[in-house]
Scaffold this active site. Structure first.
Site, PDB file in Angstrom:
ATOM      1  N   GLU A 166       0.803  -1.225   0.000  1.00  0.00           N
ATOM      2  CA  GLU A 166       0.000   0.000   0.000  1.00  0.00           C
ATOM      3  C   GLU A 166       0.837   1.277   0.000  1.00  0.00           C
ATOM      4  O   GLU A 166       0.941   1.967   1.013  1.00  0.00           O
ATOM      5  CB  GLU A 166      -0.972   0.012   1.192  1.00  0.00           C
ATOM      6  N   GLU A 366      -5.387  -8.436   0.241  1.00  0.00           N
ATOM      7  CA  GLU A 366      -6.121  -8.140   1.481  1.00  0.00           C
ATOM      8  C   GLU A 366      -7.584  -7.907   1.160  1.00  0.00           C
ATOM      9  O   GLU A 366      -7.910  -7.218   0.182  1.00  0.00           O
ATOM     10  CB  GLU A 366      -5.590  -6.871   2.185  1.00  0.00           C
TER      11      GLU A 366
HETATM   12  C1  FCB Z   1      -4.771  -1.993   5.093  1.00  0.00           C
HETATM   13  C2  FCB Z   1      -3.396  -2.286   5.669  1.00  0.00           C
HETATM   14  C3  FCB Z   1      -3.433  -3.310   6.768  1.00  0.00           C
HETATM   15  C4  FCB Z   1      -4.636  -3.131   7.681  1.00  0.00           C
HETATM   16  C5  FCB Z   1      -5.900  -3.038   6.878  1.00  0.00           C
HETATM   17  C6  FCB Z   1      -7.143  -2.903   7.707  1.00  0.00           C
HETATM   18  O1  FCB Z   1      -4.787  -0.715   4.551  1.00  0.00           O
HETATM   19  O2  FCB Z   1      -2.530  -2.754   4.661  1.00  0.00           O
HETATM   20  O3  FCB Z   1      -2.218  -3.243   7.459  1.00  0.00           O
HETATM   21  O4  FCB Z   1      -4.437  -2.065   8.499  1.00  0.00           O
HETATM   22  O5  FCB Z   1      -5.834  -1.965   5.997  1.00  0.00           O
END
Ligand code: FCB
Length: 460
Positions: A166, A366
């Site tokens: 990210e 994610e």
């Molecule tokens: C993302 C992050 C991760 C976590 C989630 C909820 O942006 O990569 O570390 O905090 O959100």
């Protein structure tokens, strides 16, 4: 009828080092910017930190056994750079590397495929002190040396490496702070190192982070002991066509390139988008010869972190060909201020990325949500809202795959409740509940959903 995923689809769980490990001084680890940032009063809700987190550094064996019992087929974890290079560069710390060697061996013995992220925001403090962190090219170069070192030592057992997690989050929120509209008011979210650079300064940090990614891709390939799969894990900005007409889908493709211009577009095209550069004007980053070739180094996987859409878009007759609609204030949300609930993001995200850039392979690195989880009188955690969220997201993802997006797996955020950055310990994203006082782990209903779905390779 249940929706099946393609043969070989990977059902995985995800975490990151600072959010779970604790043990900030163990075995020669150097301090990171998150160790420092959490010590400043006011930075983290309730003054909490990842100093203990879920004590995973000491409990990794039983945590791996628990993930195996839940039915995880793969696990995306991150490596703490200052455990391996306490100063960010200079001599490595063998005891730090040893932790990840043991973790990987444990995962393999449990039949879980390990995927390693090299940077999930815990920059060595020493690089911040000496160079201003990602403000300097030195940090990008040190990152590539660290990435190559890790590849040399782990790539006999780890095949998949993500460079940076990210970009947008740690760059924009760490070096400038990002204003987010939350129910009628605007809050400024800051992550470590908590700086407030001007536009020009921020543009250079973005560029250096991209350069770090590109140099790391090259270093991993050069030092890896065999063919490895390398790529970024980015929180792609996802435009959703407001009404999915052919014209609005074309508009959404344009919006995708524009909204991701400083990061994914630059990496996947090996060039900054001309329209974006023009709009940056004087603030455009300083680019050295060779930088763009490194930034555009071919990748094998593109990891997409997808939680929410960025905008609903429609075609219009402006030169750029699209505009974003105002999202209704009543658009539903999950249990975080930023978290719009909209499963369509998991359809349009991978589908548009596939249509615009045709990457070889996509992984959802994610996907998940926070919920107000607490064990009931029976000791169980019935996170029905999370099950709803995950099921809806996966159904949308299955449609993206049907439309041709080459998505080979999904990593749910997160395996365990953990330290959620400035939200501290109270924002629970885990499929496993953690009592932070006793470190007791309790799988939630969503963990059962995950295990059953993984075993059936279908959305149950
Ligand atoms: C993302 C992050 C991760 C976590 C989630 C909820 O942006 O990569 O570390 O905090 O959100």
């Amino acid at each position: 009828m249940r929706t099946r995923l393609p043969e070989g689809f990977l059902w995985g769980l995800a975490t990151s080092a600072y959010q779970i490990e604790g043990a900030p001084d163990a075995d020669g680890k150097g301090p990171s910017i998150w160790d420092s940032f959490c010590k400043v009063p006011g930075n983290i809700r309730n003054g909490e930190s990842g100093e203990v987190a879920i004590d995973h550094y000491r409990r990794y064996r039983s945590d791996v056994a628990l993930m195996r019992d839940l039915g995880a087929q793969a696990y995306r974890f991150s490596i703490s750079w200052p455990r391996i290079f306490p100063q960010g560069d200079g001599p490595p710390n063998p005891a730090g590397l040893d932790f990840y060697t043991r973790l990987v061996d444990e995962l393999l013995a449990a039949g879980i495929r390990p995927l390693a992220t090299l940077y999930h925001w815990d920059l060595p403090q020493s690089l911040e002190d000496r160079f201003g962190g990602w403000q300097a090219r030195e940090t990008a170069e040190a990152f590539a040396r660290y990435a190559g070192f890790v590849a040399r030592h782990l790539s006999d057992r780890v095949t998949d490496f993500f460079t940076i997690n990210e970009f947008r989050s740690f760059v924009d929120m760490g070096y400038q702070g990002l204003e987010v509209a939350v129910g009628g008011r605007t809050v400024r979210i800051r992550l470590a190192p908590g700086l407030a650079l001007d536009r020009k300064g921020l543009a250079q940090v973005r560029h250096n982070a991209l350069l770090g990614h590109g140099l790391a891709v090259q270093a991993i390939r050069a030092e890896g002991r065999r063919d490895v799969q390398v790529g970024p894990a980015e929180n792609v900005e996802v435009p959703v066509p407001a009404v999915a007409t052919p014209a609005n889908i074309v508009a959404a493709r344009r919006a995708l390139r524009h909204l991701n211009a400083p990061y994914l577009t630059a990496m996947l095209e090996g060039a900054y988008d001309a329209e974006w550069l023009k709009s940056e004007g004087e603030a455009a980053p300083q680019v050295e010869p060779g930088d763009m070739a490194a930034i555009g180094a071919p990748v094998d996987i593109v990891g997409l972190n997808i939680y929410r859409p960025s905008a609903y878009v429609v075609a219009d007759d402006s030169p750029r060909g699209w505009r974003a609609l105002r999202l209704n204030p009543s658009h539903p949300r999950m249990d975080s201020a930023w978290h719009l609930l909209d499963p369509e993001a998991l359809h349009w995200g991978p589908r548009l990325v596939h249509e615009v850039w045709q990457p070889k392979s996509l992984l959802i690195t994610e996907h998940g949500c926070a919920a107000k989880d607490a064990p009931g009188p029976d000791g169980e955690v019935h996170d029905t809202d999370r099950v709803m969220y995950l099921r809806a997201g996966m159904a949308a993802l299955a449609r993206a795959i049907e439309a041709g997006a080459p998505v080979h797996g999904c990593f749910f955020w997160s395996a365990f409740d953990n330290f959620e950055w400035t939200d501290g310990l109270q924002r629970r994203f885990g499929l496993v509940h953690v009592d932070f006082a006793t470190q007791l782990r309790t799988p939630k209903l969503s963990a059962r959903w995950f295990g059953a779905s993984a075993a059936a390779n279908a959305i149950l």
